[in-house]
Design an enzyme around this catalytic site. Structure first.
Site, PDB file in Angstrom:
ATOM      1  N   LYS A 262       0.682  -1.228  -0.003  1.00  0.00           N
ATOM      2  CA  LYS A 262      -0.134  -0.026  -0.108  1.00  0.00           C
ATOM      3  C   LYS A 262       0.947   1.531   0.244  1.00  0.00           C
ATOM      4  O   LYS A 262       1.504   1.584   1.347  1.00  0.00           O
ATOM      5  CB  LYS A 262      -0.866  -0.028   1.146  1.00  0.00           C
ATOM      6  CG  LYS A 262      -1.868   1.374   0.996  1.00  0.00           C
ATOM      7  CD  LYS A 262      -3.143   0.643   2.099  1.00  0.00           C
ATOM      8  CE  LYS A 262      -4.353   2.353   2.156  1.00  0.00           C
ATOM      9  NZ  LYS A 262      -3.903   3.564   1.889  1.00  0.00           N
ATOM     10  N   PHE A 352      -2.094  -0.966 -10.024  1.00  0.00           N
ATOM     11  CA  PHE A 352      -2.375  -1.928  -9.234  1.00  0.00           C
ATOM     12  C   PHE A 352      -3.619  -2.422 -10.371  1.00  0.00           C
ATOM     13  O   PHE A 352      -4.475  -3.348 -10.006  1.00  0.00           O
ATOM     14  CB  PHE A 352      -2.921  -1.756  -8.024  1.00  0.00           C
ATOM     15  CG  PHE A 352      -3.636  -0.466  -7.679  1.00  0.00           C
ATOM     16  CD1 PHE A 352      -4.702   0.012  -7.569  1.00  0.00           C
ATOM     17  CD2 PHE A 352      -2.512   0.651  -6.903  1.00  0.00           C
ATOM     18  CE1 PHE A 352      -5.504   0.482  -7.497  1.00  0.00           C
ATOM     19  CE2 PHE A 352      -3.301   1.547  -6.480  1.00  0.00           C
ATOM     20  CZ  PHE A 352      -4.904   1.977  -6.984  1.00  0.00           C
TER      21      PHE A 352
END
Ligand code: ATP
Length: 594
Positions: A262, A352
């Site tokens: 993240k 992503f």
């Protein structure tokens, strides 16, 4: 449609705080709105003139409006200003003054051909003029804008003047969110139980409530079903839930899941149509101008003509090959000197997801399928890379990957569901993605994004500043803000000055109708600023209104010992931590301590 008809509805909407009543009033309004004016009515009712992502601003400051009011009634600006100080709402000032003097005194400012009768304004006509106003730029822009507003005042009834004033100042505040409009539209135009879902999906892929109203009014549900993704128009972003432990996350995601780093930067949705590239932020604002290096790199790296991809833009140190902080990246957010900033703060984008490719929507594909398409399209280089990713099945593997993410300078990991039914859920916060940050691993140390709804003046060293803030969570079902703590620590002296000045520019006379509070703040502010805070733990509270009656009668949930962490200018208030997330966190904490 006459503007008075619309403003009569605004008066009814202003008079209620009940969501169901608002929906009924909106349905009555849509019933009598001519199809061709539906778009304008929907935009104006949600307090804007076009979809947010277009980025058109009316650009009025209080001063300009005061000038226009003063001129339109032939009085001195200071007289208008005095009344403004008393009332605190220029809408009410316009209503009172323009009502008091009628239009007689306009003779001095208008030639006979420019004059027209009070009550002559139509919705279409006002919306056109507002659009014209928003497009005025350059030298003398303020004067030209003020003159056009003056023109509107000259034809307005007192009530119309009130609402025109609030609209130009972006202070309509009827308490109507896009989802309330969707509910009213689906009750009016829906055909069958899944209508609301279909309309919401169309809204999620267009990010444009005006277009949804327009299409429904003109061509009905069949046309709504045909709405498709359009490259260049942002898609409302999918968001993640949060969970504290590896075990819980693995269980929720079916035993095996994908973990990704993240990255702590700015989320971007990139729309690539040949050489035409548009970048959108989490709030769906266009940020292409801020990142010319990113658009150039995407052009080089993506082997396809039309795609929509998502990733995280991070500040990157090419020498040490390490991520830099979110704060450093934010210092690139400026209007001027971009070239200079680009050189001083290089970036790296970690892609992503992919939502669209050459005429085909990929929203319904599973996450592993989308990732495979993404991998096949991206040629990695020093700026564009794929987000780091690994499949895990045990808590040990999970923790090992999590530690790797933290060592690499990330704020945690994103766990993603990799089963078949894992489509991209535009605009929703579900459990297909679960975030797990460093903070959550220590027992009671969660961070939250709350909305400032009020302030209290400081004492001693903090005198003259808003030293304590009233913070609220967003109740997404009721579409309102519920207080959850008073925030008074974690600010530097500079923060206090900035916060006071930011908040003083959005103060409102009375508690906004979508704010639920038992406390009386010294100053109420429009709920628009989101701050990240960290708390020690959660407790039930008779004082706060977040999750009122959910755990115990007459009692809400509060965050104890909250501390300011950072500004979240990349978030709209509707993206703040929700009441149901607070309830979940409270229940988890209780489970842990038993
Ligand atoms: P936060 O405050 O945690 O950044 P958020 O509300 O902006 O949360 P969430 O959906 O809750 O958004 O958390 C996911 C966020 O994490 C994304 O919006 C994105 O900016 C960021 N992010 C970083 N790396 C990834 C990744 N690999 N996959 C998805 N999102 C990622």
């Amino acid at each position: 449609m006459k503007l008075t008809t619309l403003t009569d509805f605004y008066q009814k909407l202003d008079a209620t705080t009940k969501r169901l009543e608002m929906i009924d009033i909106l349905m009555d309004l849509f019933e009598i709105t001519p199809h061709k004016e539906m778009r304008a009515v929907v935009y104006l009712t949600s307090g804007k003139i076009c979809a947010d992502y277009i980025g058109l601003e009316l650009g009025f400051a209080d001063k300009m409006v005061i000038k226009a009011i003063a001129k339109s009634i032939g009085k001195a600006e200071h007289e208008v200003n005095n009344l403004f100080k008393k009332k605190g709402d220029l809408g009410e000032v316009a209503e009172q003054l323009i009502g008091q003097t009628g239009q007689q005194q306009l003779e001095a400012f208008f030639t006979p051909s420019e004059k027209s009768e009070e009550g002559d304004l139509t919705v279409e006509n006002v919306w056109d003029i507002l659009n014209k106003i928003a497009l005025i730029e350059g030298k003398g822009a303020n004067q030209k804008k003020t003159n056009l507003l003056l023109g509107l005042y000259s034809k307005a009834t007192p009530v119309e003047a009130k609402y025109i004033t609030r609209i130009v100042l972006s202070q309509l505040r009827l308490g109507i969110k896009d989802l309330t409009i969707i509910e009213a539209l689906s009750r009016k135009y829906g055909e069958g139980d899944d209508s609301r879902q279909i309309i919401e999906h169309a809204y999620n892929v267009t990010s444009d409530i005006g277009t949804i109203g327009d299409v429904l009014a003109k061509d009905g549900m069949e046309a709504i079903k045909k709405i498709k993704i359009s490259v260049g128009r942002p898609i409302r972003m999918m968001a993640a839930q949060r969970m504290p432990t590896a075990e819980e996350i693995l269980e929720k995601l079916g035993g095996t899941c994908a973990l990704e780093f993240k990255y702590d930067g700015e989320r971007v949705q990139a729309h690539i149509d040949g050489d035409n590239i548009k970048l959108y932020s989490r709030n769906l604002n266009e940020i292409s101008n801020m990142y010319p290096d990113v658009t150039a790199a995407l052009k080089r790296s993506l082997k396809s003509s039309q795609v929509i991809v998502e990733g995280e833009i991070t500040a990157w140190d090419p020498d040490s090959e390490r991520l830099k902080s979110f704060q450093i990246l934010m210092s690139r957010k400026r209007k001027y000197g971009i070239e200079d900033a680009m050189e001083k703060i290089p970036v790296r984008v970690f892609l992503f997801d992919i939502l669209y490719k050459d005429g085909e929507s990929l929203l319904k594909k599973s996450y592993p399928e989308r990732r495979t398409v993404l991998e096949s399209l991206v040629k990695e280089d020093s700026v564009i890379v794929l987000a780091s990713r690994e499949n895990v099945s045990t808590p040990d593997e999970f923790v090992e990957y999590f530690e790797k993410a933290i060592e690499s300078g990330c704020e945690g990991i994103m766990a993603k569901d990799i089963r078949k039914e894992t489509q991209y859920q535009a605009g929703s916060r579900g459990f297909l993605w679960i975030k797990h940050k460093f903070d959550y691993s220590s027992a009671f140390n969660d961070s939250y994004d709350f909305v400032v709804v009020g302030g209290f003046y400081g004492k001693g060293r903090r005198k003259g500043t808003l030293g304590t803030l009233l913070m609220a969570a967003y109740n997404s079902e009721e579409e309102r803000f519920e207080t959850v703590c008073k925030l008074g620590t974690g600010f530097s002296d500079e923060d206090l000055i900035k916060i006071t000045s930011d908040l003083m520019s959005i103060t409102v006379e009375k508690k906004p109708k979508d704010v639920i509070s038992k406390l009386e703040a010294d100053v109420w502010v429009n709920p628009e600023k989101v701050y990240e805070i960290q708390g020690a733990d959660l407790s039930t509270s008779p004082v706060h209104t977040c999750a009122l009656d959910e755990i115990k009668k007459d009692t809400g949930i509060a965050i104890r010992f909250p501390r300011f962490i950072r500004y979240r200018d990349d978030k709209k208030p509707e993206l703040a931590t929700t009441t149901s997330e607070v309830i979940d966190a409270y229940k988890r904490q209780r489970l842990k301590s038993t």
